[in-house]
Design a protein around this motif. Structure first.
Motif, mmCIF file in Angstrom:
data_model
loop_
_atom_site.group_PDB
_atom_site.id
_atom_site.type_symbol
_atom_site.label_atom_id
_atom_site.label_comp_id
_atom_site.label_asym_id
_atom_site.label_seq_id
_atom_site.Cartn_x
_atom_site.Cartn_y
_atom_site.Cartn_z
ATOM 1 N N THR A 145 0.838 -1.194 0.000
ATOM 2 C CA THR A 145 0.000 0.000 0.000
ATOM 3 C C THR A 145 0.879 1.251 0.000
ATOM 4 O OG1 THR A 145 -0.166 -0.107 2.417
ATOM 5 C CG2 THR A 145 -1.906 -1.174 1.146
ATOM 6 N N ALA A 146 0.245 2.407 -0.048
ATOM 7 C CA ALA A 146 0.984 3.666 -0.150
ATOM 8 C C ALA A 146 1.868 3.879 1.069
ATOM 9 C CB ALA A 146 0.011 4.832 -0.292
ATOM 10 N N PRO A 147 3.075 4.387 0.861
ATOM 11 C CA PRO A 147 3.972 4.648 1.995
ATOM 12 C C PRO A 147 3.389 5.674 2.951
ATOM 13 C CG PRO A 147 5.170 4.746 -0.093
ATOM 14 C CD PRO A 147 3.718 4.706 -0.430
ATOM 15 N N VAL A 148 3.888 5.636 4.170
ATOM 16 C CA VAL A 148 3.542 6.636 5.175
ATOM 17 C C VAL A 148 4.700 7.625 5.234
ATOM 18 C CG1 VAL A 148 2.967 7.061 7.598
ATOM 19 C CG2 VAL A 148 2.225 4.934 6.485
ATOM 20 N N TYR A 149 4.400 8.884 4.974
ATOM 21 C CA TYR A 149 5.455 9.902 4.903
ATOM 22 C C TYR A 149 5.451 10.797 6.138
ATOM 23 C CZ TYR A 149 6.084 8.653 -0.008
ATOM 24 O OH TYR A 149 6.341 7.974 -1.162
ATOM 25 N N VAL A 150 6.644 11.327 6.423
ATOM 26 C CA VAL A 150 6.841 12.221 7.565
ATOM 27 C C VAL A 150 7.599 13.448 7.057
ATOM 28 C CG1 VAL A 150 8.080 12.494 9.765
ATOM 29 C CG2 VAL A 150 6.824 10.394 9.293
ATOM 30 N N PRO A 151 7.253 14.649 7.521
ATOM 31 C CA PRO A 151 8.005 15.840 7.104
ATOM 32 C C PRO A 151 9.474 15.748 7.517
ATOM 33 C CG PRO A 151 5.944 16.467 8.165
ATOM 34 C CD PRO A 151 6.112 14.992 8.389
ATOM 35 N N VAL A 152 10.346 16.345 6.713
ATOM 36 C CA VAL A 152 11.753 16.403 7.072
ATOM 37 C C VAL A 152 11.934 17.245 8.327
ATOM 38 C CG1 VAL A 152 14.035 17.243 6.361
ATOM 39 C CG2 VAL A 152 12.574 16.042 4.720
ATOM 40 N N CYS A 153 11.304 18.423 8.366
ATOM 41 C CA CYS A 153 11.460 19.345 9.492
ATOM 42 C C CYS A 153 10.103 19.659 10.120
ATOM 43 C CB CYS A 153 12.104 20.656 9.037
ATOM 44 S SG CYS A 153 13.876 20.536 8.774
ATOM 45 N N GLY A 154 10.126 19.901 11.430
ATOM 46 C CA GLY A 154 8.930 20.299 12.148
ATOM 47 C C GLY A 154 9.283 21.037 13.419
ATOM 48 N N GLU A 155 8.267 21.552 14.046
ATOM 49 C CA GLU A 155 8.460 22.218 15.328
ATOM 50 C C GLU A 155 8.757 21.186 16.408
ATOM 51 O OE1 GLU A 155 8.464 25.408 15.829
ATOM 52 O OE2 GLU A 155 7.628 26.168 13.937
ATOM 53 N N PRO A 156 9.444 21.592 17.481
ATOM 54 C CA PRO A 156 9.629 20.668 18.602
ATOM 55 C C PRO A 156 8.294 20.090 19.053
ATOM 56 C CG PRO A 156 10.980 22.619 18.910
ATOM 57 C CD PRO A 156 10.119 22.892 17.714
ATOM 58 N N GLY A 157 8.223 18.783 19.178
ATOM 59 C CA GLY A 157 6.983 18.110 19.545
ATOM 60 C C GLY A 157 6.215 17.556 18.363
ATOM 61 N N ASP A 158 6.531 18.010 17.132
ATOM 62 C CA ASP A 158 5.893 17.466 15.937
ATOM 63 C C ASP A 158 6.455 16.080 15.615
ATOM 64 O OD1 ASP A 158 4.502 19.813 15.685
ATOM 65 O OD2 ASP A 158 5.650 20.561 13.947
ATOM 66 N N THR A 159 5.685 15.321 14.831
ATOM 67 C CA THR A 159 6.201 14.066 14.290
ATOM 68 C C THR A 159 6.909 14.394 12.985
ATOM 69 O OG1 THR A 159 4.411 12.792 15.299
ATOM 70 C CG2 THR A 159 5.622 11.735 13.516
ATOM 71 N N ALA A 160 8.202 14.584 13.074
ATOM 72 C CA ALA A 160 9.049 14.930 11.937
ATOM 73 C C ALA A 160 10.449 14.415 12.240
ATOM 74 C CB ALA A 160 9.067 16.436 11.704
ATOM 75 N N PHE A 161 11.275 14.356 11.205
ATOM 76 C CA PHE A 161 12.618 13.825 11.406
ATOM 77 C C PHE A 161 13.525 14.803 12.143
ATOM 78 C CE2 PHE A 161 11.238 11.072 7.901
ATOM 79 C CZ PHE A 161 11.654 9.843 8.377
ATOM 80 N N LEU A 162 13.434 16.075 11.829
ATOM 81 C CA LEU A 162 14.291 17.092 12.434
ATOM 82 C C LEU A 162 13.417 18.094 13.168
ATOM 83 C CD1 LEU A 162 16.699 17.701 9.398
ATOM 84 C CD2 LEU A 162 16.993 16.098 11.293
ATOM 85 N N THR A 163 13.519 18.109 14.494
ATOM 86 C CA THR A 163 12.639 18.965 15.288
ATOM 87 C C THR A 163 13.422 19.797 16.300
ATOM 88 O OG1 THR A 163 12.232 17.146 16.841
ATOM 89 C CG2 THR A 163 10.634 17.448 15.042
ATOM 90 N N SER A 164 14.661 20.107 15.983
ATOM 91 C CA SER A 164 15.426 20.989 16.860
ATOM 92 C C SER A 164 14.807 22.388 16.806
ATOM 93 C CB SER A 164 16.885 21.043 16.422
ATOM 94 O OG SER A 164 17.000 21.538 15.100
ATOM 95 N N PRO A 165 15.014 23.208 17.818
ATOM 96 C CA PRO A 165 14.393 24.535 17.831
ATOM 97 C C PRO A 165 14.711 25.385 16.609
ATOM 98 C CG PRO A 165 15.256 24.005 20.000
ATOM 99 C CD PRO A 165 15.727 22.919 19.084
ATOM 100 N N ASP A 166 15.908 25.190 16.035
ATOM 101 C CA ASP A 166 16.302 25.992 14.870
ATOM 102 C C ASP A 166 15.844 25.404 13.552
ATOM 103 O OD1 ASP A 166 18.166 23.859 15.464
ATOM 104 O OD2 ASP A 166 19.420 24.640 13.855
ATOM 105 N N ALA A 167 15.262 24.200 13.557
ATOM 106 C CA ALA A 167 14.982 23.496 12.314
ATOM 107 C C ALA A 167 13.962 24.201 11.415
ATOM 108 C CB ALA A 167 14.544 22.060 12.609
ATOM 109 N N PRO A 168 12.777 24.571 11.894
ATOM 110 C CA PRO A 168 11.791 25.138 10.963
ATOM 111 C C PRO A 168 12.267 26.405 10.266
ATOM 112 C CG PRO A 168 10.737 24.467 13.013
ATOM 113 C CD PRO A 168 12.216 24.397 13.250
ATOM 114 N N ALA A 169 12.764 27.359 11.034
ATOM 115 C CA ALA A 169 13.212 28.620 10.433
ATOM 116 C C ALA A 169 14.447 28.410 9.569
ATOM 117 C CB ALA A 169 13.494 29.652 11.517
#
Length: 304
Positions: free
Chosen positions: A174-198
């Protein structure tokens, strides 16, 4: 500074076609030229600021070849955005083989440039390819365990649950389950350091090509803790420039320093910046200046 041209190219990596940009300096000489091969970090493609670095290398007379890993960017491979450490390792080997086959390239003067996850790939590449001439590892991933610890237990647990769901989807077809590369701290994402989104947004704003789908198949989270190029660092014999951001929490500083201590011919430079800083101003100029100087020096001597 040299003028240069950019052309499209492809090479085959285990039945997949990988897309590349070849930056060739305009020179009047029969001498074969040195080359730098570049690939992006986690979930990236060559349009996400690789052109900025490749153009600087070409401007000083180095051929530069920036390529996309399988299933990313303009390269082939389905499902899309599926990150395989083994697959990317094979793509690196194929890319180096491709540039060594170019009739205007000196096969003994091949340098490799990698950043973040690909910074780890070039270190591992150097450990197994003793003919590689030089390596730049920019804010490199060197220890899967250190990177996992930096993410934290809660974030790791969230990612693991989604990763398992993605593995199940792969088994079922079936279709893969994808996750964002970057997100806010607490998000389900691969990179969630405080500096990541900006930091990531600044990079995308200065990039070339599509920047609207920055997701990766979640199963990649299960492979990352086991990818530790530092384990083979003592096998590296070529010169290495390791560039460390002293405020980097994505690729932990202490792990990078320990890895550098295992490399015989290493130059370590630390910069007072975070993980996403090297790609854009004000830090881009400092990082790329040091890289150009390093590659000019280590790739200078012709073998033909």
């Amino acid at each position: 500074m040299n003028s240069f041209s950019r052309s499209e190219a492809t090479f085959t990596s285990f039945r997949e076609q990988c897309s590349a940009w070849v930056y060739r300096p305009t020179v009047v000489s029969d001498e074969r030229m040195p080359v730098v091969v570049l690939a992006n970090g986690f979930g990236g493609h060559k349009g996400i600021r690789l052109h900025a670095f490749a153009e600087r290398f070409a401007a000083v007379g180095l051929v530069a070849v920036a390529f996309d890993f399988r299933s990313f960017g303009a390269s082939g491979g389905t499902p899309r955005h599926m990150l395989s450490i083994r697959g990317q390792r094979a793509d690196w080997d194929a890319a180096v083989g491709f540039v060594r086959s170019l009739d205007y390239v000196d096969p003994a003067r091949v340098g490799a440039w990698g950043t973040s996850l690909s910074g780890g790939h070039v270190l591992e590449l150097a450990a197994r390819d003793r003919e590689l001439a030089a390596v730049v590892a920019q804010v490199p991933h060197v220890s899967g365990l250190a990177a996992a610890r930096s993410v934290g237990l809660r974030a790791s647990a969230r990612l693991s649950r989604v990763a398992i769901a993605d593995v199940v989807a792969g088994v079922r077809g079936t279709a893969p389950v994808y996750v964002p590369v970057c997100g806010e701290p607490g998000d389900t994402a691969f990179l969630t350091s405080p500096d990541a989104p900006a930091g990531f947004e600044r990079i995308l704003a200065a990039s070339e090509g599509p920047t609207d789908d920055n997701t990766v198949g979640a199963r990649a989270a299960l492979a990352m803790p086991g990818f530790s190029p530092n384990r083979r660092a003592r096998n590296i014999t070529c010169p290495v420039l390791m560039q460390i951001g002293s405020q980097d929490v994505v690729t932990p500083v202490a792990a990078s320093r320990r890895c550098a201590e295992r490399i015989a011919r290493v130059e370590v430079r630390e910069y007072d910046c975070e993980h996403f800083a090297p790609y854009v101003d004000p830090w881009f100029e400092t990082f790329v200046h040091d890289q150009v100087e390093f590659f000019e020096r280590t790739l200078a001597t012709s073998t033909v």
